[in-house]
Design an enzyme around this catalytic site. Sequence first.
Site, short mmCIF file in Angstrom:
data_model
loop_
_atom_site.label_atom_id
_atom_site.label_comp_id
_atom_site.label_asym_id
_atom_site.label_seq_id
_atom_site.Cartn_x
_atom_site.Cartn_y
_atom_site.Cartn_z
N GLN A 1 0.81 -1.22 0.00
CA GLN A 1 0.00 0.00 0.00
C GLN A 1 0.85 1.27 0.00
OE1 GLN A 1 -3.16 0.39 -0.47
NE2 GLN A 1 -3.92 -1.69 -0.24
N CYS B 1 -8.55 -8.40 0.37
CA CYS B 1 -7.55 -9.37 -0.07
C CYS B 1 -7.62 -10.71 0.65
CB CYS B 1 -6.15 -8.78 0.10
SG CYS B 1 -5.92 -7.25 -0.82
N SER C 1 2.98 -5.11 -5.00
CA SER C 1 2.02 -5.76 -5.89
C SER C 1 1.64 -4.81 -7.02
CB SER C 1 0.76 -6.15 -5.11
OG SER C 1 -0.17 -6.78 -5.94
#
Length: 382
Positions: free
Chosen positions: A181, A324, A201
């Site tokens: 994040q 998630c 990611s």
Amino acid sequence: MPEIYFDNGATTRAFPEVRELMSEVLDIEYGNPSSMHLKGYHAEQYVNRAKEEIARSLKVEPKEIYFTSGGTEANNLALIGTAMAHKRTGKHIITSCIEHASVYNPLGFLEEEGFEVTYLPVDEKGIVSLEALEKALRPDTFLVSIMCVNNEIGAVEPIEEIGRIVKKYNPEILFHTDCIQAYGKMKLFPKKWKVDMLSVSGHKIHGPKGIGFLYIKEGTKIKPIIWGGNQQKGMRSGTENVPGIAGLGKAAELIYKDHKDKVTKLREIKDHFRQRVMAEIPDVKDNSGEAPHIASITFLGVRSEVLLHALEEKGIYVSAGSACSSNKPEVSGTLRGIGLDKNHYESTLRFSFSVYNTVEETDICVDALKELLPVLRRFTRR
């Protein structure tokens, strides 16, 4: 009815340039990067360029970037890979009580394998206790894993201070940080922060799903968790996902282009939204941390799932927490960790913004909340 997407903490819409590049690789440069002919060489160049772009964004070396299937695999490789490499010399791992499931669950597996894990507390803002960290360090500690930005409330952890404390106690202890994040939302300096491993990611930064990377500082003692054809120097076997890697590299390039302006825009959107909510809606609590893109708001008197779906009917998409783990509601470790009681954490929504959002969209959302909440609260109280 136009859609308003405020769930960018879960995933983001890909940049057009990312889609175009991936299409080019899928259609034209589809070779296997391990092949010795020209088609393989061309594919390999996409992989190398992505490594160089990502390394540039972190001020590290391209050879220290290893591609994975996403952030979950990157976290698993960092945790399980280092544990397997140190099982004869250390048994103790330190983490926080508000980590993402892709850290928390692998650590649970390692506990079953005989490792001991200390979960550090956080304060009401979600910040890890540095005093507790210092007290938790032991001679048999071999790994510390603390996320950089919390995925539910946006708390920004003092990663540089944590790295200093860990390495002062013992330079041999490895320090991993989940930056899934954080990457693209702030500048990251793993060398300066004494970070040995860093996870990212692709789909959180307007890149594709199914691709991520793990920065591994050269010389770090870590074992692979996937075995096969020895791609990526044997650290992560399997034919490289060249379209995904190319898309990730392009997303990394674009997210850090005019980066200061992007972050400023995110903060303006978030701050405007929070200010209106707190000023105009009664019985709310702001749990938001310092990250520029995540707002966490508790709306007392209504269950989060009910409010989420009411907003959905108006074309506004938000989250009741992290998306998630699964789509099955469960108690948030983060919201419990910051001291919220059951009534609060069952009434909390996450609004996460991207460069595609606008202040005007937040006004529409606030107006929708002002319309929906009185009705939903009356219904809930009955």
